[in-house]
Design an enzyme around this catalytic site. Structure first.
Site, PDB file in Angstrom:
ATOM      1  N   HIS A  15      71.423  10.777 151.936  1.00  0.00           N
ATOM      2  CA  HIS A  15      71.408   9.400 152.716  1.00  0.00           C
ATOM      3  C   HIS A  15      72.811   8.099 153.178  1.00  0.00           C
ATOM      4  O   HIS A  15      72.684   7.684 152.179  1.00  0.00           O
ATOM      5  CB  HIS A  15      70.163   8.692 152.892  1.00  0.00           C
ATOM      6  CG  HIS A  15      69.875   7.560 153.544  1.00  0.00           C
ATOM      7  ND1 HIS A  15      70.181   8.130 154.902  1.00  0.00           N
ATOM      8  CD2 HIS A  15      69.177   6.490 153.894  1.00  0.00           C
ATOM      9  CE1 HIS A  15      69.472   6.888 156.077  1.00  0.00           C
ATOM     10  NE2 HIS A  15      69.753   5.926 155.337  1.00  0.00           N
TER      11      HIS A  15
ATOM     12  N   ASN B  71      74.533   3.971 159.077  1.00  0.00           N
ATOM     13  CA  ASN B  71      73.455   4.734 158.965  1.00  0.00           C
ATOM     14  C   ASN B  71      73.074   5.282 160.084  1.00  0.00           C
ATOM     15  O   ASN B  71      72.411   4.604 160.944  1.00  0.00           O
ATOM     16  CB  ASN B  71      72.874   3.881 157.900  1.00  0.00           C
ATOM     17  CG  ASN B  71      71.413   3.926 158.383  1.00  0.00           C
ATOM     18  OD1 ASN B  71      70.699   5.212 158.037  1.00  0.00           O
ATOM     19  ND2 ASN B  71      70.479   3.533 156.987  1.00  0.00           N
TER      20      ASN B  71
ATOM     21  N   CYS C 266      64.480   7.359 156.421  1.00  0.00           N
ATOM     22  CA  CYS C 266      65.702   8.109 156.169  1.00  0.00           C
ATOM     23  C   CYS C 266      65.065   9.177 155.187  1.00  0.00           C
ATOM     24  O   CYS C 266      66.623   9.797 154.631  1.00  0.00           O
ATOM     25  CB  CYS C 266      66.770   6.570 155.678  1.00  0.00           C
ATOM     26  SG  CYS C 266      66.407   5.497 156.519  1.00  0.00           S
TER      27      CYS C 266
HETATM   28  O1  UT7 Z   1      68.674   3.191 155.776  1.00  0.00           O
HETATM   29  C1  UT7 Z   1      67.791   2.672 154.331  1.00  0.00           C
HETATM   30  C2  UT7 Z   1      67.610   2.344 153.417  1.00  0.00           C
HETATM   31  N1  UT7 Z   1      68.697   0.887 153.889  1.00  0.00           N
HETATM   32  C3  UT7 Z   1      69.685   0.447 152.795  1.00  0.00           C
HETATM   33  O2  UT7 Z   1      70.131   1.465 151.781  1.00  0.00           O
HETATM   34  C4  UT7 Z   1      70.728  -0.127 152.580  1.00  0.00           C
HETATM   35  C5  UT7 Z   1      70.139  -0.780 151.453  1.00  0.00           C
HETATM   36  N2  UT7 Z   1      71.147  -2.214 151.174  1.00  0.00           N
HETATM   37  C6  UT7 Z   1      72.529  -2.974 151.393  1.00  0.00           C
HETATM   38  O3  UT7 Z   1      73.259  -1.926 151.576  1.00  0.00           O
HETATM   39  C7  UT7 Z   1      72.702  -4.143 151.647  1.00  0.00           C
HETATM   40  O4  UT7 Z   1      72.226  -5.049 151.215  1.00  0.00           O
HETATM   41  C8  UT7 Z   1      73.212  -4.865 153.082  1.00  0.00           C
HETATM   42  C9  UT7 Z   1      75.187  -3.888 153.509  1.00  0.00           C
HETATM   43  C10 UT7 Z   1      72.785  -4.899 153.942  1.00  0.00           C
HETATM   44  C11 UT7 Z   1      73.924  -5.774 152.585  1.00  0.00           C
HETATM   45  O5  UT7 Z   1      74.722  -6.358 151.908  1.00  0.00           O
HETATM   46  P1  UT7 Z   1      75.065  -7.370 150.529  1.00  0.00           P
HETATM   47  O6  UT7 Z   1      75.891  -7.230 149.737  1.00  0.00           O
HETATM   48  O7  UT7 Z   1      73.813  -6.970 150.073  1.00  0.00           O
HETATM   49  O8  UT7 Z   1      74.675  -8.414 151.187  1.00  0.00           O
HETATM   50  P2  UT7 Z   1      73.864  -9.612 151.305  1.00  0.00           P
HETATM   51  O9  UT7 Z   1      72.277  -9.654 152.113  1.00  0.00           O
HETATM   52  O10 UT7 Z   1      73.606 -10.615 149.906  1.00  0.00           O
HETATM   53  O11 UT7 Z   1      74.774 -10.974 152.145  1.00  0.00           O
HETATM   54  C12 UT7 Z   1      75.574 -11.375 151.862  1.00  0.00           C
HETATM   55  C13 UT7 Z   1      76.086 -12.351 152.964  1.00  0.00           C
HETATM   56  C14 UT7 Z   1      74.500 -13.644 153.246  1.00  0.00           C
HETATM   57  O12 UT7 Z   1      75.861 -14.673 153.045  1.00  0.00           O
HETATM   58  P3  UT7 Z   1      75.504 -16.289 152.279  1.00  0.00           P
HETATM   59  O13 UT7 Z   1      73.691 -16.330 151.773  1.00  0.00           O
HETATM   60  O14 UT7 Z   1      75.631 -15.422 150.432  1.00  0.00           O
HETATM   61  O15 UT7 Z   1      76.299 -16.782 153.159  1.00  0.00           O
HETATM   62  C15 UT7 Z   1      74.283 -13.184 154.688  1.00  0.00           C
HETATM   63  O16 UT7 Z   1      74.299 -13.709 155.612  1.00  0.00           O
HETATM   64  O17 UT7 Z   1      76.671 -12.434 153.542  1.00  0.00           O
HETATM   65  C16 UT7 Z   1      76.149 -12.238 154.963  1.00  0.00           C
HETATM   66  N3  UT7 Z   1      75.981 -11.349 155.772  1.00  0.00           N
HETATM   67  C17 UT7 Z   1      77.062 -10.771 156.752  1.00  0.00           C
HETATM   68  N4  UT7 Z   1      78.320 -11.611 156.339  1.00  0.00           N
HETATM   69  C18 UT7 Z   1      79.126 -11.371 157.433  1.00  0.00           C
HETATM   70  C19 UT7 Z   1      74.789 -10.926 156.491  1.00  0.00           C
HETATM   71  N5  UT7 Z   1      75.327  -9.626 156.922  1.00  0.00           N
HETATM   72  C20 UT7 Z   1      76.815 -10.206 157.468  1.00  0.00           C
HETATM   73  C21 UT7 Z   1      77.740  -9.578 158.188  1.00  0.00           C
HETATM   74  N6  UT7 Z   1      78.586  -9.940 158.727  1.00  0.00           N
HETATM   75  N7  UT7 Z   1      77.019  -8.401 159.234  1.00  0.00           N
END
Ligand code: UT7
Length: 333
Positions: free
Chosen positions: A259, A289, A118
């Site tokens: 990005h 993204n 990216c």
């Molecule tokens: O381009 C490369 C660079 N990439 C990035 O910059 C990505 C950076 N990271 C992010 O943008 C965020 O970390 C994400 C959008 C990927 C995830 O957001 P988050 O707030 O960090 O969520 P998380 O991974 O902590 O997940 C929170 C909860 C989890 O459930 P529990 O364990 O709390 O019960 C996940 O299982 O959300 C759940 N979850 C979802 N729920 C519904 C994860 N993905 C999904 C989904 N729909 N698609």
């Protein structure tokens, strides 16, 4: 005889972009993976993404974007010296820039791919600048493009909801005045495991004493929280370093074109730099993204709708797998 080394500046003179025609909403994604529009939109700002069909190709999207950028620059394809394609998802592992060269009809151009995930567009911009500043090339087409939909696991809701496909391009030309005011690039391979699209190997015994491995690729894996923390810490820092290098301050910034990974990252970077949110270009809601394509896609949109005007100062910033991150301060035209 004394050899006089000439140095040239560079100007960004054209831009273009292309995305697959099929737009897929969060509601549609939630029909095949357990998620919701509410979760995706509040956590990321993404509402739609464009997904490539089997008939689409990176070369075709990249060529469309490149031709638009050349038209805006008023430059004929025959005059292009270098085509640089920043991508992690080439149509061919040997490179896709050559296919774009043939498609746009630029027989004089050297064409090659560059991989920095990216951050690829920013790394490509700085690479192109070295060729222009040394007088090696005058006219460069830089394309950032990725079709990550082909490499995500569509059963993995943690990643499949995030990515979309597209390509964007800019034309960079030798100029008396240098529009690249400063830049900084960084890599940290110790954190490589945070975000991968890894080769998968299967042993294959050719004969009794010769075993080789057949390669394919495993789908994208990402430690979202680690990448998030890395981005909100490192991106403002690298922007400040590039500004310092350019002898500018955040007051001098007209636009941040970053990005597009997560709206919360865009907001946090603006916050930390104390730059108003309306100076941060965002098109996550439409494209998701798109990896190396996201900066030129956003730039093209803001130039064509009249937000970014000639002479304005943009901060471009990329971050992602590698891990890699970088920033460039550039004037538009
Ligand atoms: O381009 C490369 C660079 N990439 C990035 O910059 C990505 C950076 N990271 C992010 O943008 C965020 O970390 C994400 C959008 C990927 C995830 O957001 P988050 O707030 O960090 O969520 P998380 O991974 O902590 O997940 C929170 C909860 C989890 O459930 P529990 O364990 O709390 O019960 C996940 O299982 O959300 C759940 N979850 C979802 N729920 C519904 C994860 N993905 C999904 C989904 N729909 N698609």
């Amino acid at each position: 005889m004394e050899r006089i080394l000439e140095r040239f500046g560079l100007a960004m003179t054209g831009c273009g972009a292309a995305a697959p025609t099929r737009s897929v909403s969060n509601e549609e994604v939630s029909l095949f993976v357990e998620t919701s529009d509410e979760w995706i939109a509040t956590r990321t700002g993404i509402r739609n993404r464009c997904l490539a069909s089997p008939e689409d190709s990176l070369a075709q999207l990249g060529a469309t974007a490149a031709l638009q950028a050349l038209e805006m620059a008023g430059l004929a394809p025959e005059e292009v010296d270098l085509i640089l394609l920043a991508t992690s998802t080439p149509d061919d592992l040997f490179g896709t820039a050559g296919v774009i060269q043939a498609a746009i009809g630029a027989p004089q151009a050297v064409a090659f791919d560059l991989t920095a995930a990216c951050s690829g567009f920013v790394f490509g911009l700085v690479t192109a600048a070295q060729y222009i500043r040394t007088g090696t090339f005058k006219n460069v087409v830089l394309i950032g493009g990725d079709l990550l939909s082909r490499w995500v696991n569509w059963d993995d809701r943690r990643t499949c909801v995030l990515f979309g496909d597209g390509a964007g391009a800019v034309v960079l030309q030798a100029s008396d005045v240098d529009s690249l005011l400063g830049f900084q690039l960084r890599s940290d391979g110790t954190q490589n495991s945070c975000l991968n699209l890894k080769v998968k190997l299967e042993s294959h015994e050719i004969s009794e004493d010769l075993t080789i491995a057949h390669g394919s690729f495993s789908p994208i894996t990402m430690n979202g929280q680690e990448v998030y923390k890395f981005a909100v810490r490192k991106v403002p820092e690298i922007i400040e370093k590039a500004l310092f290098h350019a002898q500018l301050t955040t007051e001098d910034i007209d636009w941040i074109v970053m990005h597009q990974a997560n709206q919360r990252i865009l907001d946090s970077v603006a916050d930390r730099l104390k730059v108003p949110n309306d100076k941060v270009v965002s098109n996550l809601a439409t494209y998701g993204n798109t990896s190396a394509a996201s900066i030129p896609l956003a730039l093209n949109e803001a130039v064509r709708d009249g937000r970014i005007k000639p002479g304005e100062t943009m901060v471009l910033a990329g971050f992602g797998a590698g891990l890699t991150w970088g920033s460039a301060i550039v004037k538009w035209k």
